[in-house]
Design an enzyme around this catalytic site. Structure first.
Site, mmCIF file in Angstrom:
data_model
loop_
_atom_site.group_PDB
_atom_site.id
_atom_site.type_symbol
_atom_site.label_atom_id
_atom_site.label_comp_id
_atom_site.label_asym_id
_atom_site.label_seq_id
_atom_site.Cartn_x
_atom_site.Cartn_y
_atom_site.Cartn_z
ATOM 1 N N GLY A 1 0.836 -1.198 0.000
ATOM 2 C CA GLY A 1 0.000 0.000 0.000
ATOM 3 C C GLY A 1 0.870 1.246 0.000
ATOM 4 O O GLY A 1 2.087 1.158 0.201
ATOM 5 N N CYS B 1 7.568 -1.883 2.378
ATOM 6 C CA CYS B 1 8.318 -1.267 1.275
ATOM 7 C C CYS B 1 9.387 -0.314 1.802
ATOM 8 O O CYS B 1 10.512 -0.305 1.319
ATOM 9 C CB CYS B 1 7.364 -0.543 0.325
ATOM 10 S SG CYS B 1 6.364 -1.695 -0.650
ATOM 11 N N GLN C 1 1.432 3.620 2.043
ATOM 12 C CA GLN C 1 2.223 3.847 3.261
ATOM 13 C C GLN C 1 2.821 2.528 3.777
ATOM 14 O O GLN C 1 2.964 2.331 4.986
ATOM 15 C CB GLN C 1 1.352 4.490 4.343
ATOM 16 C CG GLN C 1 1.154 5.990 4.175
ATOM 17 C CD GLN C 1 2.446 6.768 4.379
ATOM 18 O OE1 GLN C 1 3.410 6.293 4.997
ATOM 19 N NE2 GLN C 1 2.491 7.982 3.853
ATOM 20 N N SER C 2 3.180 1.642 2.886
ATOM 21 C CA SER C 2 3.690 0.327 3.278
ATOM 22 C C SER C 2 4.953 0.404 4.152
ATOM 23 O O SER C 2 5.964 0.993 3.748
ATOM 24 C CB SER C 2 4.007 -0.473 2.009
ATOM 25 O OG SER C 2 4.745 -1.634 2.334
ATOM 26 N N ASN C 3 4.871 -0.187 5.347
ATOM 27 C CA ASN C 3 6.056 -0.311 6.196
ATOM 28 C C ASN C 3 7.049 -1.287 5.583
ATOM 29 O O ASN C 3 8.264 -1.115 5.688
ATOM 30 C CB ASN C 3 5.664 -0.828 7.575
ATOM 31 C CG ASN C 3 4.732 0.117 8.303
ATOM 32 O OD1 ASN C 3 5.016 1.302 8.415
ATOM 33 N ND2 ASN C 3 3.609 -0.406 8.791
#
Ligand code: PLP
Length: 341
Positions: A77, A83, A79-81
């Site tokens: 997503g 990534c 705001q992917s942690n």
């Protein structure tokens, strides 16, 4: 010949996380909930590398390097942690990263805040994709992989959340750490609770609890899903465990009844918060100075509190909540949160 099969297959690892993480009691929240509540502080695996994905990346990036990759590509997503952790961890060992980030309108990407800011600072290449493209992400991975190869790079694909057989080792090892943490406490019926988003943390904890003897000592591993539903995760976690056993032969067979998921707390949807969830996040911060995140740990903890309100011994006498990180997701929620402060 007899070998220790439970150790036999462990793959190589690059050291990225600050380990072991502390196991800390939440005194005031324990009093408020009338339960013995502990937190495994996996939000302290690092500062910029904070959270659960770092443990998985130790094994995934070792595998990427062993295969001669110079670039990792993954998805999540906006705001992917996962990534963000991938981008920073890759850069820290000299690899490049490409992130496929899901957003409502790829032509108008979101502001450079929270995790996105860190992605950019780490030098990641961001490819914005729509929800429907994300649903066909296998295809997009292939397209991007081909593009990178044509550019002369050697890409390694990391699945959503790093939740595959290799990444699962991260939480197998965390369960081992928890087993030694818990050996210093009195024996009490204990549950290990975690927020479930793509299933890798759950798969690792379930396998690791079996491999390290926690399960034999009556410790339960229970996930609270923050997206999808129970049957989705029983299948997803089961699939990861099967792939893990097929690849590493540790001798642990996980059946659907071993996968304990508490459903009913997705609320408004993935990465969407209700005022009640955020009010609990605020209360935990004000009682014990523990900062939960709105997307995963805050939502899962809200589910835990609701379950305890209905049945105070639902999870036994002692609860260990795994704080899987996510602090940078707090900042994009500032407007919604500030109304409660
Ligand atoms: C990714 C994530 C989770 C969920 O872990 P999975 O292994 O994907 O199920 C939980 N908490 C935080 C903060 C995360 O970033």
């Amino acid at each position: 010949m007899l070998t220790n099969t439970k150790q036999a297959g462990r793959p190589p690892r690059v050291r990225l996380a600050r380990l072991p993480t502390p196991l800390q009691r939440l005194d005031r929240t324990s009093d408020a909930l009338d339960v013995d509540l502990w937190v495994k502080r996996d939000d302290l695996t690092g500062t910029e590398l904070s959270g659960n994905k770092v443990r998985k990346l130790e094994f995934l990036l070792a595998d990427a390097t062993a295969q001669g990759a110079d670039t990792v590509i993954t998805c999540g997503g906006e705001q992917s942690n996962h990534c963000r952790a991938t981008a920073l961890a890759a850069t820290s060992i000299g690899l490049r990263s490409v992130l496929l980030l899901r957003t409502d309108d790829p032509a108008n990407p979101p502001a450079t805040s929270g995790n996105i800011l860190l992605d950019r600072l780490a030098g990641a290449e961001i490819v914005w994709i729509s929800a429907s493209e994300y649903a066909r992400r296998t295809e997009i991975f292939e397209r991007e992989t081909t593009r990178l190869i044509e550019r002369g790079q050697r890409p390694y694909v990391i699945s959503e959340g790093g939740s595959d057989a290799v990444g699962t080792w991260g939480y197998v090892e965390c369960a081992r750490e928890l087993s030694s943490d818990l050996s210093t406490l009195s024996e009490a019926p204990t549950s290990i609770l975690y927020a479930c988003g793509s299933g890798g943390t759950g798969a690792g904890l379930i396998l690791g609890a079996r491999m390290s003897g926690l399960t034999d000592n009556g410790v339960r591993v229970v996930g609270v899903n923050v997206c999808n539903d129970r049957s989705y995760f029983v299948s997803a976690i089961g699939g990861i465990c099967t792939a893990f056993e097929a690849r590493y032969h540790v001798g642990v067979k996980v059946s659907p009844s071993d996968i304990d998921i508490v459903d009913g707390y997705v609320g408004r949807g993935y990465a969407k918060s209700s005022p009640e969830e955020l009010a609990l996040l605020r209360d935990v911060a004000r009682r014990d100075a523990l900062i939960l995140d709105p997307v995963y740990t805050g939502k899962a903890f809200f589910g835990v509190v609701r379950e305890l309100a209905a049945d105070p011994r639902r999870f036994g006498d002692r609860i260990v909540f795994v704080h899987t990180g996510g602090i940078f997701g707090l900042f994009p929620a500032a407007d919604q949160l500030s109304r409660l402060l």
